[in-house]
Enzyme design. Structure first.
Site, PDB file in Angstrom:
ATOM      1  N   GLY A  15      10.241   1.488  -3.673  1.00 26.75           N
ATOM      2  CA  GLY A  15       9.121   0.587  -3.377  1.00 26.75           C
ATOM      3  C   GLY A  15       9.102  -0.545  -4.392  1.00 26.75           C
ATOM      4  N   GLY A  18       9.699   0.652  -8.177  1.00 25.23           N
ATOM      5  CA  GLY A  18      11.066   1.069  -8.468  1.00 25.23           C
ATOM      6  C   GLY A  18      12.027  -0.115  -8.449  1.00 25.23           C
ATOM      7  N   PHE A 118     -11.223 -11.825  -2.950  1.00 26.35           N
ATOM      8  CA  PHE A 118     -11.122 -10.379  -2.755  1.00 26.35           C
ATOM      9  C   PHE A 118     -12.296  -9.720  -3.460  1.00 26.35           C
ATOM     10  CE2 PHE A 118      -7.369  -7.570  -1.560  1.00 26.35           C
ATOM     11  CZ  PHE A 118      -7.021  -8.318  -0.457  1.00 26.35           C
ATOM     12  N   ASP A 220       5.680  13.156  -4.276  1.00 25.84           N
ATOM     13  CA  ASP A 220       6.782  14.023  -4.742  1.00 25.84           C
ATOM     14  C   ASP A 220       6.993  13.926  -6.259  1.00 25.84           C
ATOM     15  OD1 ASP A 220       7.026  14.547  -2.072  1.00 25.84           O
ATOM     16  OD2 ASP A 220       8.852  13.377  -1.777  1.00 25.84           O
ATOM     17  N   GLN A 239      -9.293   6.415  -4.082  1.00 22.61           N
ATOM     18  CA  GLN A 239     -10.055   5.335  -3.465  1.00 22.61           C
ATOM     19  C   GLN A 239     -10.128   5.516  -1.955  1.00 22.61           C
ATOM     20  OE1 GLN A 239      -8.510   1.018  -3.434  1.00 22.61           O
ATOM     21  NE2 GLN A 239     -10.368   0.996  -4.656  1.00 22.61           N
ATOM     22  N   HIS A 241     -10.824   3.415   1.158  1.00 25.22           N
ATOM     23  CA  HIS A 241     -10.955   2.012   1.557  1.00 25.22           C
ATOM     24  C   HIS A 241     -12.039   1.923   2.615  1.00 25.22           C
ATOM     25  CE1 HIS A 241     -10.049  -2.000   2.905  1.00 25.22           C
ATOM     26  NE2 HIS A 241      -9.165  -2.140   1.949  1.00 25.22           N
ATOM     27  N   LEU A 251      -4.962   0.428   8.142  1.00 34.37           N
ATOM     28  CA  LEU A 251      -5.829  -0.355   7.257  1.00 34.37           C
ATOM     29  C   LEU A 251      -6.157  -1.715   7.841  1.00 34.37           C
ATOM     30  CD1 LEU A 251      -7.014  -0.593   4.315  1.00 34.37           C
ATOM     31  CD2 LEU A 251      -5.003  -1.953   3.850  1.00 34.37           C
ATOM     32  N   GLU A 254      -8.996  -5.922   3.137  1.00 33.78           N
ATOM     33  CA  GLU A 254     -10.183  -6.547   2.556  1.00 33.78           C
ATOM     34  C   GLU A 254     -10.122  -8.060   2.740  1.00 33.78           C
ATOM     35  OE1 GLU A 254     -11.253  -4.616  -1.122  1.00 33.78           O
ATOM     36  OE2 GLU A 254     -11.352  -6.575  -2.063  1.00 33.78           O
ATOM     37  N   ARG A 285     -14.755  -1.729  -3.811  1.00 37.73           N
ATOM     38  CA  ARG A 285     -14.504  -0.843  -2.667  1.00 37.73           C
ATOM     39  C   ARG A 285     -15.335   0.431  -2.670  1.00 37.73           C
ATOM     40  NH1 ARG A 285      -7.956  -1.593  -2.083  1.00 37.73           N
ATOM     41  NH2 ARG A 285      -8.148  -3.706  -1.273  1.00 37.73           N
ATOM     42  N   HIS A 352      -7.138   5.934   0.607  1.00 38.58           N
ATOM     43  CA  HIS A 352      -6.266   4.762   0.546  1.00 38.58           C
ATOM     44  C   HIS A 352      -5.371   4.715  -0.682  1.00 38.58           C
ATOM     45  CE1 HIS A 352      -5.005   0.654   1.152  1.00 38.58           C
ATOM     46  NE2 HIS A 352      -5.578   0.233   0.043  1.00 38.58           N
ATOM     47  N   GLU A 386       2.174   3.353  -8.114  1.00 40.21           N
ATOM     48  CA  GLU A 386       1.012   4.163  -7.727  1.00 40.21           C
ATOM     49  C   GLU A 386       1.099   5.588  -8.254  1.00 40.21           C
ATOM     50  OE1 GLU A 386      -0.455   3.565  -3.746  1.00 40.21           O
ATOM     51  OE2 GLU A 386      -1.717   5.351  -3.865  1.00 40.21           O
ATOM     52  N   ARG A 397      -9.886   1.096  -8.236  1.00 39.43           N
ATOM     53  CA  ARG A 397      -8.972  -0.050  -8.278  1.00 39.43           C
ATOM     54  C   ARG A 397      -9.557  -1.234  -7.515  1.00 39.43           C
ATOM     55  NH1 ARG A 397      -4.751  -2.180  -4.819  1.00 39.43           N
ATOM     56  NH2 ARG A 397      -5.215  -0.606  -3.267  1.00 39.43           N
ATOM     57  N   LEU A 403      -0.311  -4.277  -6.350  1.00 39.02           N
ATOM     58  CA  LEU A 403       0.966  -5.000  -6.299  1.00 39.02           C
ATOM     59  C   LEU A 403       1.246  -5.614  -7.670  1.00 39.02           C
ATOM     60  CD1 LEU A 403       0.938  -6.767  -2.789  1.00 39.02           C
ATOM     61  CD2 LEU A 403       2.061  -4.635  -3.446  1.00 39.02           C
TER      62      LEU A 403
HETATM   63  C1  LIG Z   1      -1.860  -0.054   4.188  1.00 39.91           C
HETATM   64  C2  LIG Z   1      -1.886  -0.440   2.740  1.00 39.91           C
HETATM   65  C3  LIG Z   1      -2.183  -1.744   2.359  1.00 39.91           C
HETATM   66  C4  LIG Z   1      -2.206  -2.100   1.009  1.00 39.91           C
HETATM   67  N1  LIG Z   1      -2.489  -3.396   0.662  1.00 39.91           N
HETATM   68  C5  LIG Z   1      -2.450  -3.758  -0.648  1.00 39.91           C
HETATM   69  C6  LIG Z   1      -2.656  -5.125  -1.033  1.00 39.91           C
HETATM   70  O1  LIG Z   1      -2.858  -6.011  -0.212  1.00 39.91           O
HETATM   71  N2  LIG Z   1      -2.609  -5.418  -2.343  1.00 39.91           N
HETATM   72  C7  LIG Z   1      -2.364  -4.489  -3.307  1.00 39.91           C
HETATM   73  O2  LIG Z   1      -2.318  -4.822  -4.489  1.00 39.91           O
HETATM   74  N3  LIG Z   1      -2.152  -3.186  -2.959  1.00 39.91           N
HETATM   75  C8  LIG Z   1      -2.182  -2.819  -1.656  1.00 39.91           C
HETATM   76  N4  LIG Z   1      -1.963  -1.505  -1.320  1.00 39.91           N
HETATM   77  C9  LIG Z   1      -1.533  -0.557  -2.353  1.00 39.91           C
HETATM   78  C10 LIG Z   1      -0.083  -0.807  -2.716  1.00 39.91           C
HETATM   79  O3  LIG Z   1       0.612  -1.304  -1.599  1.00 39.91           O
HETATM   80  C11 LIG Z   1       0.615   0.467  -3.180  1.00 39.91           C
HETATM   81  O4  LIG Z   1      -0.141   1.073  -4.189  1.00 39.91           O
HETATM   82  C12 LIG Z   1       1.991   0.125  -3.732  1.00 39.91           C
HETATM   83  O5  LIG Z   1       2.738  -0.632  -2.816  1.00 39.91           O
HETATM   84  C13 LIG Z   1       2.785   1.367  -4.126  1.00 39.91           C
HETATM   85  O6  LIG Z   1       4.072   0.962  -4.539  1.00 39.91           O
HETATM   86  P1  LIG Z   1       5.086   1.966  -5.216  1.00 39.91           P
HETATM   87  O7  LIG Z   1       6.308   1.203  -5.516  1.00 39.91           O
HETATM   88  O8  LIG Z   1       4.394   2.670  -6.313  1.00 39.91           O
HETATM   89  O9  LIG Z   1       5.365   3.062  -4.100  1.00 39.91           O
HETATM   90  P2  LIG Z   1       5.862   2.941  -2.574  1.00 39.91           P
HETATM   91  O10 LIG Z   1       5.979   1.565  -2.099  1.00 39.91           O
HETATM   92  O11 LIG Z   1       5.005   3.879  -1.807  1.00 39.91           O
HETATM   93  O12 LIG Z   1       7.333   3.521  -2.663  1.00 39.91           O
HETATM   94  C14 LIG Z   1       7.598   4.868  -2.968  1.00 39.91           C
HETATM   95  C15 LIG Z   1       9.088   5.063  -2.930  1.00 39.91           C
HETATM   96  O13 LIG Z   1       9.406   6.368  -3.400  1.00 39.91           O
HETATM   97  C16 LIG Z   1      10.361   6.957  -2.563  1.00 39.91           C
HETATM   98  N5  LIG Z   1      10.198   8.404  -2.671  1.00 39.91           N
HETATM   99  C17 LIG Z   1       9.065   9.129  -2.643  1.00 39.91           C
HETATM  100  N6  LIG Z   1       9.343  10.435  -2.795  1.00 39.91           N
HETATM  101  C18 LIG Z   1      10.684  10.526  -2.931  1.00 39.91           C
HETATM  102  C19 LIG Z   1      11.582  11.603  -3.113  1.00 39.91           C
HETATM  103  N7  LIG Z   1      11.175  12.868  -3.175  1.00 39.91           N
HETATM  104  N8  LIG Z   1      12.898  11.344  -3.215  1.00 39.91           N
HETATM  105  C20 LIG Z   1      13.364  10.066  -3.125  1.00 39.91           C
HETATM  106  N9  LIG Z   1      12.547   9.010  -2.957  1.00 39.91           N
HETATM  107  C21 LIG Z   1      11.236   9.248  -2.858  1.00 39.91           C
HETATM  108  C22 LIG Z   1      10.066   6.401  -1.186  1.00 39.91           C
HETATM  109  O14 LIG Z   1      11.199   6.490  -0.369  1.00 39.91           O
HETATM  110  C23 LIG Z   1       9.705   4.957  -1.546  1.00 39.91           C
HETATM  111  O15 LIG Z   1      10.891   4.198  -1.652  1.00 39.91           O
HETATM  112  C24 LIG Z   1      -1.936  -1.137   0.036  1.00 39.91           C
HETATM  113  C25 LIG Z   1      -1.629   0.166   0.402  1.00 39.91           C
HETATM  114  C26 LIG Z   1      -1.627   0.520   1.739  1.00 39.91           C
HETATM  115  C27 LIG Z   1      -1.352   1.951   2.098  1.00 39.91           C
END
Ligand SMILES: Cc1cc2nc3c(=O)[nH]c(=O)nc-3n(C[C@H](O)[C@H](O)[C@H](O)COP(=O)(O)OP(=O)(O)OC[C@H]3O[C@@H](n4cnc5c(N)ncnc54)[C@H](O)[C@@H]3O)c2cc1C
Length: 586
Positions: A15, A18, A118, A220, A239, A241, A251, A254, A285, A352, A386, A397, A403
């Site tokens: 994500g 990472g 926001f 995980d 949180q 939402h 979703l 906001e 929120r 959320h 996250e 939050r 992001l």
């Molecule tokens: C619908 C929605 C809308 C949102 N809108 C906003 C916004 O507008 N602004 C904002 O700031 N935040 C927003 N958020 C929150 C924000 O998007 C997330 O908190 C953030 O993107 C999480 O990013 P991350 O890189 O931590 O994890 P993620 O993007 O969730 O990525 C997790 C990664 O881990 C990998 N993974 C997980 N478990 C394993 C495993 N066991 N083995 C191998 N790989 C694994 C997955 O494949 C994935 O690649 C939103 C969230 C949602 C759900």
């Protein structure tokens, strides 16, 4: 011993968090692997809609210190002020960096990055609404993730997509030396050896029945950390939402309220005016979610069961809706059967975001006060995004700050890992018995027959969390929830796998995910029961007030005996004065 691949650094998770960390390492010419259980651009970051918050001042007067104030207040004073200062101060640089990488932000007529209002964002320490959240229409996460992925390809990051990480490998001294991961297509287990391992596995809202999160958000990384004997921080804070589509969970950003939308109850009343006279629909929120829950409880909800409220946006005009919120319109038409250009959308509070997670310092190093002494880093282990708790979000939050958290701390972790790798050039000996232990856990799920189903047990767990640990909490409900969860956990060894082959066995993976989700649910219930106050997203009916005397501290949950420890909130910022806790109104 299983087959082995060796890298300087291994990142679990493709994500935003990472990929930002991986980019820093790959551009420093280190050999870096990203393991992801789905194709990286399908990570949940792709669905972030509204934007990324940063005090650029393109639309309203702004500065990072106001952003810091709002974030501290939004966190209900539980956020660590040094980390919050670091994030808000670095936000403009982080956003310009993304712009220079090619992220296609929406634009103002003068060519600058488009920003929208926001929730919880103010000018001048609680004054007028600030317009601070930078957006690429309502698909900001999509734009961000694709930009970072392309950059990583150019920098020669090695991707292992559709690999499922199962356990950390830790030696006697407590250092982390890599992970075991399953190649999903073949069922083959691999050892990924590395001197530095970063967890960026995202959120875990799948512990709840109704959630805006993707099905892959099963925490995980948190499960792996608990199994390694390390603690999780502030797990009572989730949180809800305010505006998810009822039942479906999708979703509604906001950003809709940012663009002028407002909430209505069944009497057509703009009820937020009663709950937050100043900020109204753009209050924080937790405040808006509680207000909706109150309206529903008071019998003023809409629809045949009175279990949702309406979100109206048609008054801004169809053209603006189509330009600024095209994805939302599509979601609403698909999943709620409503075109927001002509009618209000049904919405309800929906799980959320996880504010708690793996405790880290500002360099993304995992810190484990319980076993290692106060704030001592676990050698070789990092966490960002996250799944991590640094903690900038505290008890609640603010939208657009996640992001930002991903890219600011993804970069910081990458930088620290580069130094760590330089100082630790020689890999330690891998303890074979630790690998055997990880393999033994996997073997338990080989060729399994049984009387339970993984899907059935997961639904039971999700119902328990929804009913016993939702927007409002109470001692008796939480205790009952823990007892019920015990029963689900006891049934887990009886779960059958529909297909006994190891190849592409998705039920086997779901079983492994459930083995992560259940302990996370447990950590949540136990931490929520301990915190006898209401703060941010954690609302106790039996303890309705915030109690700074006793609770200006973080909880740390360890799996062994459900042990709870505590650490004080870091109130001292890096360079500026502390924002002293005061009553939080909007
Ligand atoms: C619908 C929605 C809308 C949102 N809108 C906003 C916004 O507008 N602004 C904002 O700031 N935040 C927003 N958020 C929150 C924000 O998007 C997330 O908190 C953030 O993107 C999480 O990013 P991350 O890189 O931590 O994890 P993620 O993007 O969730 O990525 C997790 C990664 O881990 C990998 N993974 C997980 N478990 C394993 C495993 N066991 N083995 C191998 N790989 C694994 C997955 O494949 C994935 O690649 C939103 C969230 C949602 C759900």
């Amino acid at each position: 011993m299983i087959p082995k691949r060796t890298f300087d650094a291994v990142i679990v998770g493709g994500g935003g968090a990472g990929l930002r960390a991986a980019l820093q390492l790959a551009e420093a010419d280190l050999k870096v692997a990203v393991i992801s259980k789905v194709f990286p651009t399908r990570s949940h970051t792709v669905s972030a809609q509204g934007g990324i918050t940063s005090a650029l001042g393109n639309v309203s007067d702004d500065n990072w210190h106001w952003h810091m104030y709002d974030t501290v207040k939004g966190s209900d004073y539980l956020g660590d002020q040094d980390a919050i200062e670091y994030m808000c101060r670095n936000a403009p640089t982080a956003v310009y960096e993304l712009e220079h990488m090619g992220l296609p932000f929406s634009r103002l007529p003068n060519g600058k990055i488009y920003q929208r209002p926001f929730g919880g964002q103010s000018q001048n320490y609680g004054g007028a609404q600030a317009i601070r959240t930078c957006a690429a229409a309502d698909r900001t996460g999509h734009a961000l993730l694709h930009t970072l992925y392309q950059r990583n390809i150019a920098a020669r990051t090695q991707f292992f997509e559709e690999f499922f990480a199962t356990d950390l490998i830790r030696d006697e001294a407590g250092s982390i030396l890599g992970v075991v991961a399953l190649e999903i297509e073949t069922g083959q287990a691999w050892l990924f050896e590395s001197r530095a391992t970063l967890l960026a596995t995202g959120g875990a809202c799948r512990i709840f029945r109704h959630s805006t999160n993707a099905h892959i958000n099963t925490g995980d990384g948190l499960g792996m950390v608990l199994r390694a004997g390390l603690p999780l921080e502030d797990m009572e804070f989730w949180q809800f939402h305010p505006t998810g589509i009822p039942e479906v969970g999708s979703l509604i950003t906001e950003g809709v309220r940012g663009e002028g939308g407002y909430l209505l109850n069944k009497d057509g009343e703009k009820f937020m005016e009663r709950y937050a006279p100043n900020a109204k629909d753009l209050a924080s929120r937790d405040v808006v979610s509680r207000a909706i829950a109150q309206e529903i409880l008071a019998g003023r909800g809409c629809g045949p069961h009175g279990d949702f409220v309406y979100l109206k946006i048609d008054h801004i005009g169809a053209d603006k809706v189509k330009e600024r919120l095209p994805g939302i319109r599509e979601l609403s038409m698909q999943f709620a059967g409503v075109d927001p250009c002509v009618a209000p959308m049904p919405v309800t509070p929906t799980a959320h975001y996880m504010m708690g997670g793996i405790p880290t310092n500002m360099h993304g190093q995992v810190v484990a006060p319980v076993k290692y002494g106060p704030e001592e880093p676990v050698p070789g282990l990092y966490a960002v995004g996250e799944c991590a708790c640094v903690s900038v979000h505290g008890a609640n939050r603010l939208g657009g700050n996640s992001l930002l958290d991903l890219v600011v701390f993804g970069r910081a972790a990458g930088l620290h890992m580069i130094d760590f790798l330089r100082e630790n050039p020689i890999p330690a000996n891998l303890p074979e018995q630790q690998v055997d232990k990880a393999m033994a856990r996997l073997a338990r799920w080989d060729k399994k027959t049984g009387t339970e189903t993984v899907a059935g047990l997961r639904t039971d767990m999700q119902r328990i969390m929804q009913d016993h640990c939702g927007v409002y909490r109470r001692e008796d409900l939480l205790k009952e929830g823990i007892a019920k969860l015990d029963q689900v956990e006891a049934r887990l060894p009886d779960a059958a796998l529909s297909d006994h082959s190891k190849m592409f066995n998705t039920v086997r993976l779901e079983a492994l995910e459930l083995e992560n989700l259940i302990p996370i649910a447990r950590a949540t219930l136990v931490s929520a029961l301990a915190r006898t106050e209401s703060r941010g997203a954690h609302t106790r009916e039996d303890f309705p007030k915030r109690d700074d005397g006793q609770w200006l501290r973080h909880t740390l949950y360890t799996r062994e005996n459900d042990q709870l420890d505590y650490k004080p909130v870091r109130l001292k910022p890096l360079t500026v004065e502390t924002f002293q806790p005061k009553e939080r109104t909007y």
